[in-house]
Design an enzyme around this catalytic site. Structure first.
Site, PDB file in Angstrom:
ATOM      1  N   ASP A  70      -8.977  19.903   2.148  1.00 39.69           N
ATOM      2  CA  ASP A  70      -8.748  19.710   3.575  1.00 39.69           C
ATOM      3  C   ASP A  70      -7.263  19.900   3.836  1.00 39.69           C
ATOM      4  O   ASP A  70      -6.454  19.975   2.904  1.00 39.69           O
ATOM      5  CB  ASP A  70      -9.238  18.339   4.050  1.00 39.69           C
ATOM      6  N   HIS A  78      -4.842  16.813   2.615  1.00 40.84           N
ATOM      7  CA  HIS A  78      -4.519  16.779   1.191  1.00 40.84           C
ATOM      8  C   HIS A  78      -3.755  18.027   0.753  1.00 40.84           C
ATOM      9  O   HIS A  78      -2.939  17.966  -0.172  1.00 40.84           O
ATOM     10  CB  HIS A  78      -5.785  16.589   0.363  1.00 40.84           C
ATOM     11  N   ASP A  81      -8.282  15.614  -2.822  1.00 37.18           N
ATOM     12  CA  ASP A  81      -8.056  14.252  -3.293  1.00 37.18           C
ATOM     13  C   ASP A  81      -8.174  14.161  -4.810  1.00 37.18           C
ATOM     14  O   ASP A  81      -7.240  13.772  -5.519  1.00 37.18           O
ATOM     15  CB  ASP A  81      -9.086  13.364  -2.575  1.00 37.18           C
ATOM     16  N   LYS A 133      -7.219   0.670  -7.668  1.00 40.05           N
ATOM     17  CA  LYS A 133      -7.838   1.702  -6.844  1.00 40.05           C
ATOM     18  C   LYS A 133      -7.847   3.023  -7.606  1.00 40.05           C
ATOM     19  O   LYS A 133      -7.215   3.174  -8.652  1.00 40.05           O
ATOM     20  CB  LYS A 133      -7.095   1.844  -5.519  1.00 40.05           C
ATOM     21  N   ASP A 135      -5.590   9.465  -6.130  1.00 42.61           N
ATOM     22  CA  ASP A 135      -5.797  10.273  -4.925  1.00 42.61           C
ATOM     23  C   ASP A 135      -4.593  11.206  -4.795  1.00 42.61           C
ATOM     24  O   ASP A 135      -3.447  10.768  -4.872  1.00 42.61           O
ATOM     25  CB  ASP A 135      -5.914   9.378  -3.693  1.00 42.61           C
ATOM     26  N   ARG A 138      -3.036   1.528  -4.404  1.00 40.14           N
ATOM     27  CA  ARG A 138      -2.859   0.107  -4.671  1.00 40.14           C
ATOM     28  C   ARG A 138      -3.410  -0.183  -6.063  1.00 40.14           C
ATOM     29  O   ARG A 138      -4.187   0.606  -6.608  1.00 40.14           O
ATOM     30  CB  ARG A 138      -3.622  -0.733  -3.644  1.00 40.14           C
ATOM     31  N   CYS A 156      -3.113  12.618  -2.353  1.00 42.08           N
ATOM     32  CA  CYS A 156      -2.127  12.426  -1.288  1.00 42.08           C
ATOM     33  C   CYS A 156      -1.018  11.469  -1.711  1.00 42.08           C
ATOM     34  O   CYS A 156       0.117  11.573  -1.235  1.00 42.08           O
ATOM     35  CB  CYS A 156      -2.781  11.940  -0.002  1.00 42.08           C
ATOM     36  N   TYR A 157      -1.330  10.536  -2.629  1.00 48.16           N
ATOM     37  CA  TYR A 157      -0.303   9.599  -3.081  1.00 48.16           C
ATOM     38  C   TYR A 157       0.729  10.268  -3.982  1.00 48.16           C
ATOM     39  O   TYR A 157       1.750   9.654  -4.318  1.00 48.16           O
ATOM     40  CB  TYR A 157      -0.946   8.404  -3.788  1.00 48.16           C
ATOM     41  N   HIS A 208       0.858  -1.184   0.000  1.00 48.76           N
ATOM     42  CA  HIS A 208       0.000   0.000   0.000  1.00 48.76           C
ATOM     43  C   HIS A 208       0.894   1.233   0.000  1.00 48.76           C
ATOM     44  O   HIS A 208       1.929   1.264   0.657  1.00 48.76           O
ATOM     45  CB  HIS A 208      -0.898  -0.027   1.239  1.00 48.76           C
TER      46      HIS A 208
END
Length: 417
Positions: free
Chosen positions: A352, A355, A345, A291, A294, A288, A296-297, A245
């Site tokens: 937020d 993020h 995201d 998925k 996003d 992953r 944040c990744y 992950h």
């Protein structure tokens, strides 16, 4: 450009190969559309959600200017509003006070916005009330000491960077706290009677390194535990034998990077796994396989790739570039900026502080490439980037996620004690 005693930033014309022409759309239109998800005529709930996200990204790319800009002033206003006070709706994050402080301060730091002395003192006061007599920091006053909020508090105090901030940390108690969580197999539990995983390992190692309390006893068998977390596909998981992950892989990889033990991992397999998490159509990263993208990744995977680039370049004696940096920058700048400030995201989500922090951190590692010199780590520009020069943010350390000079200052302070 930025520089200090140990870390420097300079222009680098040998940046990563361009992912396509300059502008919002990085591939030729037909090539970009060919990268869209194909369900082969067998739709599922997952595939339909993926196509919905791609539609929202396509819409944002069509709306984007040829050279999207970082909405710096709006983001600063969004963050400063949070620092002045949060509404009652944030009560659900009462046990995450150090995280909120860290996310906001680090975002301002990356943007190059000067943090006032008042805010710095308030941050030290808030975090001091979260420090436990037994060592470590809790999520709020009177709560249980926890490695995750300890990590956030120490990083936040590194950003503040004042003598008051550094002297507020009870280092002897901190060492005893961390060692009390050490397990025989080399892992750490997150808190007393808590779960053991690679997050806890990273939080312990990062904290001990910054505070200059990294002893042989503390790091004993840590590398061996992390090696057991490497999955069959090359990624890194939270505990041995489970699925890799992005966030957990970052924690495991960063711990090994700080300890100088990257060679214990199958770095080629890790690199393959990490780069393949970048979405062909969106340009951002998924956590992953199978998925959604996003924001944040952008940091979790971007930082893994940056650490691997530095490590493999030093090992092979030539520059190794793994980052497809321009599509990531385009995703962040066109799909992750809130209209009134803050980052998010994916399109249709709300901004937020979490993020905002990690999208900006991802933007930073996508703009810089790292190498090690006798005087320390050096960050240089990757080369061409998306949008105007005003999109440039400060380089963040790929393992600590602090501005480079913040790591130096905290380490220097405690080495002198």
């Amino acid at each position: 450009m930025w520089s200090d005693d140990e870390y420097t930033t300079a222009s680098d014309s040998d940046g990563a190969a361009a992912a396509g022409p300059d502008g919002a759309v990085l591939l030729l239109p037909e090539e970009h559309e060919n990268a869209a998800f194909n369900d082969d005529g067998f739709p599922t709930a997952t595939s339909e959600t993926q196509l919905e996200v791609e539609d929202s990204v396509r819409h944002m790319l069509h709306l984007a200017r040829p050279h999207p800009s970082l909405m710096r002033r709006s983001h600063v206003s969004f963050i400063e509003s949070g620092l002045r006070g949060l509404s009652r709706w944030w009560v659900s994050l009462d046990a995450s006070r150090p995280w909120l402080v860290m996310w906001m301060l680090h975002s301002l730091d990356l943007l190059g916005h000067e943090i006032s002395d008042t805010i710095k003192s308030r941050a030290v006061s808030t975090l001091s009330h979260c420090q436990c007599e037994t060592g470590g920091f809790a999520g709020g006053p009177g709560q249980l000491a926890h490695l995750a909020t300890t990590f956030a508090a120490v990083n936040a105090l590194a950003i503040v960077g004042t003598r008051e901030a550094f002297e507020s940390i009870d280092r002897p108690a901190m060492y005893e706290f961390i060692m009390s969580l050490k397990q025989p197999d080399g892992s750490f539990v997150m808190h007393e009677d808590g779960e053991a995983d690679s997050r806890a390992v990273y939080c312990a190692i990062n904290t001990a390194y910054l505070l200059n309390i990294l002893t042989p006893e503390l790091v004993d068998r840590v590398g061996e535990y992390i090696v057991r977390c490497q999955s069959y596909d090359g990624g890194l998981s939270g505990v041995p034998g489970t699925e890799a992950h992005g966030g957990l892989a970052f924690c495991a990889a960063a711990a090994m990077y700080i300890l100088g033990k990257m060679d214990m991992l199958d770095t080629d397999a890790l690199a393959s796994w990490a780069v393949n998490r970048q979405m062909a159509f969106e340009g951002g990263f998924q956590g992953r396989p199978n998925k959604l993208v996003d924001g944040c990744y952008s940091f979790w995977h971007g930082a893994i790739i940056s650490m691997l680039e530095e490590h493999l370049s030093a090992k092979k004696g030539r520059r190794v570039l793994l980052f497809n940096h321009k599509p990531l920058q385009t995703y962040i700048l066109t799909c992750c900026q809130g209209l009134r400030g803050g980052l998010l995201d994916k399109p249709d989500k709300s901004p937020d502080y979490y993020h905002t922090c990690y999208c900006l951190s991802g933007l930073s590692v996508s703009q810089h490439v790292y190498s090690r010199t006798p005087s320390g780590l050096v960050a240089t520009l990757r080369g061409d980037m998306i949008g105007p020069d005003t999109n440039l943010v400060h380089p963040t350390h790929p393992a600590h996620n602090l501005r480079l000079e913040r790591v130096v200052a905290m380490r220097t302070f405690y080495r002198a004690m």
